[in-house]
Design a protein around this motif. Structure first.
Motif, PDB file in Angstrom:
ATOM      1  N   ARG A  29      -5.547   0.809  -4.602  1.00  0.00           N
ATOM      2  CA  ARG A  29      -5.973   1.963  -3.909  1.00  0.00           C
ATOM      3  C   ARG A  29      -7.474   1.988  -4.353  1.00  0.00           C
ATOM      4  O   ARG A  29      -8.149   1.980  -5.353  1.00  0.00           O
ATOM      5  CB  ARG A  29      -5.585   3.323  -4.465  1.00  0.00           C
ATOM      6  CG  ARG A  29      -6.053   4.669  -3.358  1.00  0.00           C
ATOM      7  CD  ARG A  29      -5.607   5.755  -3.982  1.00  0.00           C
ATOM      8  NE  ARG A  29      -3.984   6.102  -3.687  1.00  0.00           N
ATOM      9  CZ  ARG A  29      -3.580   6.457  -2.251  1.00  0.00           C
ATOM     10  NH1 ARG A  29      -4.366   6.792  -1.423  1.00  0.00           N
ATOM     11  NH2 ARG A  29      -2.070   6.380  -2.421  1.00  0.00           N
ATOM     12  N   GLU A  76      -7.209  -6.508   3.110  1.00  0.00           N
ATOM     13  CA  GLU A  76      -7.475  -5.107   3.221  1.00  0.00           C
ATOM     14  C   GLU A  76      -6.692  -4.294   3.897  1.00  0.00           C
ATOM     15  O   GLU A  76      -6.380  -4.994   5.105  1.00  0.00           O
ATOM     16  CB  GLU A  76      -8.927  -4.699   2.891  1.00  0.00           C
ATOM     17  CG  GLU A  76      -9.688  -5.267   4.297  1.00  0.00           C
ATOM     18  CD  GLU A  76      -9.716  -4.283   5.233  1.00  0.00           C
ATOM     19  OE1 GLU A  76      -9.496  -2.988   4.984  1.00  0.00           O
ATOM     20  OE2 GLU A  76      -9.805  -4.576   6.542  1.00  0.00           O
ATOM     21  N   TRP A 136      -7.047   0.513   1.017  1.00  0.00           N
ATOM     22  CA  TRP A 136      -6.145  -0.333   0.045  1.00  0.00           C
ATOM     23  C   TRP A 136      -6.991  -1.971  -0.061  1.00  0.00           C
ATOM     24  O   TRP A 136      -7.234  -2.460   1.228  1.00  0.00           O
ATOM     25  CB  TRP A 136      -4.706  -0.617   0.351  1.00  0.00           C
ATOM     26  CG  TRP A 136      -4.055   0.838   0.025  1.00  0.00           C
ATOM     27  CD1 TRP A 136      -4.171   1.835   0.731  1.00  0.00           C
ATOM     28  CD2 TRP A 136      -3.455   1.445  -1.177  1.00  0.00           C
ATOM     29  NE1 TRP A 136      -3.265   2.949   0.331  1.00  0.00           N
ATOM     30  CE2 TRP A 136      -2.788   2.475  -0.948  1.00  0.00           C
ATOM     31  CE3 TRP A 136      -3.005   0.728  -2.444  1.00  0.00           C
ATOM     32  CZ2 TRP A 136      -1.955   3.236  -1.737  1.00  0.00           C
ATOM     33  CZ3 TRP A 136      -2.178   1.478  -3.200  1.00  0.00           C
ATOM     34  CH2 TRP A 136      -1.755   2.660  -3.171  1.00  0.00           C
ATOM     35  N   GLN A 163      -5.872  -5.758  -1.509  1.00  0.00           N
ATOM     36  CA  GLN A 163      -5.016  -6.616  -2.113  1.00  0.00           C
ATOM     37  C   GLN A 163      -5.748  -7.783  -2.891  1.00  0.00           C
ATOM     38  O   GLN A 163      -6.656  -8.186  -2.449  1.00  0.00           O
ATOM     39  CB  GLN A 163      -4.116  -7.467  -1.375  1.00  0.00           C
ATOM     40  CG  GLN A 163      -2.955  -8.394  -1.847  1.00  0.00           C
ATOM     41  CD  GLN A 163      -1.996  -9.107  -0.973  1.00  0.00           C
ATOM     42  OE1 GLN A 163      -2.527  -9.794   0.104  1.00  0.00           O
ATOM     43  NE2 GLN A 163      -0.750  -8.991  -0.978  1.00  0.00           N
ATOM     44  N   PRO A 175       0.999  -1.142  -0.053  1.00  0.00           N
ATOM     45  CA  PRO A 175      -0.033  -0.016   0.016  1.00  0.00           C
ATOM     46  C   PRO A 175       0.858   1.356   0.062  1.00  0.00           C
ATOM     47  O   PRO A 175       1.679   1.364   0.904  1.00  0.00           O
ATOM     48  CB  PRO A 175      -0.691  -0.236   1.212  1.00  0.00           C
ATOM     49  CG  PRO A 175      -0.879  -1.540   1.492  1.00  0.00           C
ATOM     50  CD  PRO A 175       0.498  -1.978   0.997  1.00  0.00           C
ATOM     51  N   TRP A 201      -1.717  -4.742  -4.804  1.00  0.00           N
ATOM     52  CA  TRP A 201      -2.452  -3.774  -3.849  1.00  0.00           C
ATOM     53  C   TRP A 201      -3.054  -2.682  -4.960  1.00  0.00           C
ATOM     54  O   TRP A 201      -2.340  -2.054  -5.802  1.00  0.00           O
ATOM     55  CB  TRP A 201      -1.562  -3.228  -3.004  1.00  0.00           C
ATOM     56  CG  TRP A 201      -1.302  -4.058  -1.769  1.00  0.00           C
ATOM     57  CD1 TRP A 201      -0.441  -4.914  -1.699  1.00  0.00           C
ATOM     58  CD2 TRP A 201      -1.949  -4.458  -0.416  1.00  0.00           C
ATOM     59  NE1 TRP A 201      -0.197  -5.692  -0.404  1.00  0.00           N
ATOM     60  CE2 TRP A 201      -1.346  -5.112   0.067  1.00  0.00           C
ATOM     61  CE3 TRP A 201      -3.321  -3.817  -0.145  1.00  0.00           C
ATOM     62  CZ2 TRP A 201      -1.839  -5.869   1.349  1.00  0.00           C
ATOM     63  CZ3 TRP A 201      -3.814  -4.542   1.106  1.00  0.00           C
ATOM     64  CH2 TRP A 201      -3.089  -5.416   2.017  1.00  0.00           C
TER      65      TRP A 201
END
Length: 240
Positions: A112, A91, A95, A97, A66, A110
């Motif tokens: 956003r 998470e 962010w 994953q 992140p 990752w």
């Protein structure tokens, strides 16, 4: 020596961009057909994903951690005609994953969580038990299990976490409908659907519960329509 000469000695020759004018190298696009050898790998292979799937509304960067370095761009289509939907496996503070569709299998990254990303609650996942030779569809606390054929010892069904790319209907070969996974492998679908991938599908005359396939997972005929409806693109699949 004058100030003018000192500047001239260190100036960039005509036609050559200055270091601060050069564009960064283009990032690879994370499609199903691409290979990103440097992508981080999934470290939680046996774990269930979060009950969420997502898609990018526009191409967005994929990061190693992140807020860290971006190593790829996630497109809106994982493959021509197949929108990019991915399972969320972790998470952290805005962010997410996700599993990626690229080679090598098990790549993660990752994203956003902003207005470029759509997230959808999705309490559904599939488990494939290669030892018990079964496929189980989980939807919340509800589940249904079917016997399944899995890869023979010379072509074992690849284990780990993967996900559904989408439903396909090959225009040639013995498989007329399949739930295609993101796992890369030279199965019958490489000829029938022109995609070297693992699929969940039937096979004429095949007996379920055997270790006898080319790597795909063979299920009874009544399982395919259910899986195609319930296991939408981005549904996580755990192969054990």
């Amino acid at each position: 020596m004058s100030q003018t000469l000192r500047l001239a000695e260190h100036s960039t020759p005509p036609g050559v961009p200055r270091p601060d004018d050069r564009q960064p190298p283009a990032l690879p696009v994370a499609t199903w057909s691409s290979t990103i050898a440097s992508a981080p790998r999934d470290q939680a292979l046996p774990d269930r994903p979060l009950p969420v799937r997502l898609r990018p509304r526009t191409p967005i960067p994929v990061h190693r951690v992140p807020g860290g370095e971006a190593f790829a761009v996630l497109p809106v289509q994982a493959h021509p005609g197949m929108p990019t939907w991915l399972p969320v496996v972790d998470e952290r503070h805005g962010w997410a994953q996700v599993l990626l569709p690229v080679r090598p299998d098990g790549a993660v990254g990752w994203l956003r969580l902003d207005d470029r990303v759509e997230t959808v609650d999705h309490p559904t996942h599939i488990t494939v038990d290669t030892a018990a030779r079964s496929v189980t569809l989980h939807h919340g606390r509800n589940l249904v299990t079917w016997p399944a054929g899995v890869g023979r010892p010379t072509s074992p069904t690849p284990r780990g976490r993967t996900f559904v790319l989408g439903e396909i209907r090959p225009d040639r070969g013995l498989v007329d409908r399949a739930v295609l996974l993101a796992s890369h492998m030279s199965t019958h679908l490489a000829w029938g659907a022109r995609m070297a991938a693992v699929g969940l599908h039937t096979w004429p005359g095949a007996a379920q519960g055997l270790s006898s396939t080319d790597g795909s997972v063979v299920v009874p005929p009544d399982a395919v329509p259910v899986l195609a409806v319930c296991a939408t693109p981005g549904t996580a699949v755990l192969i054990r």
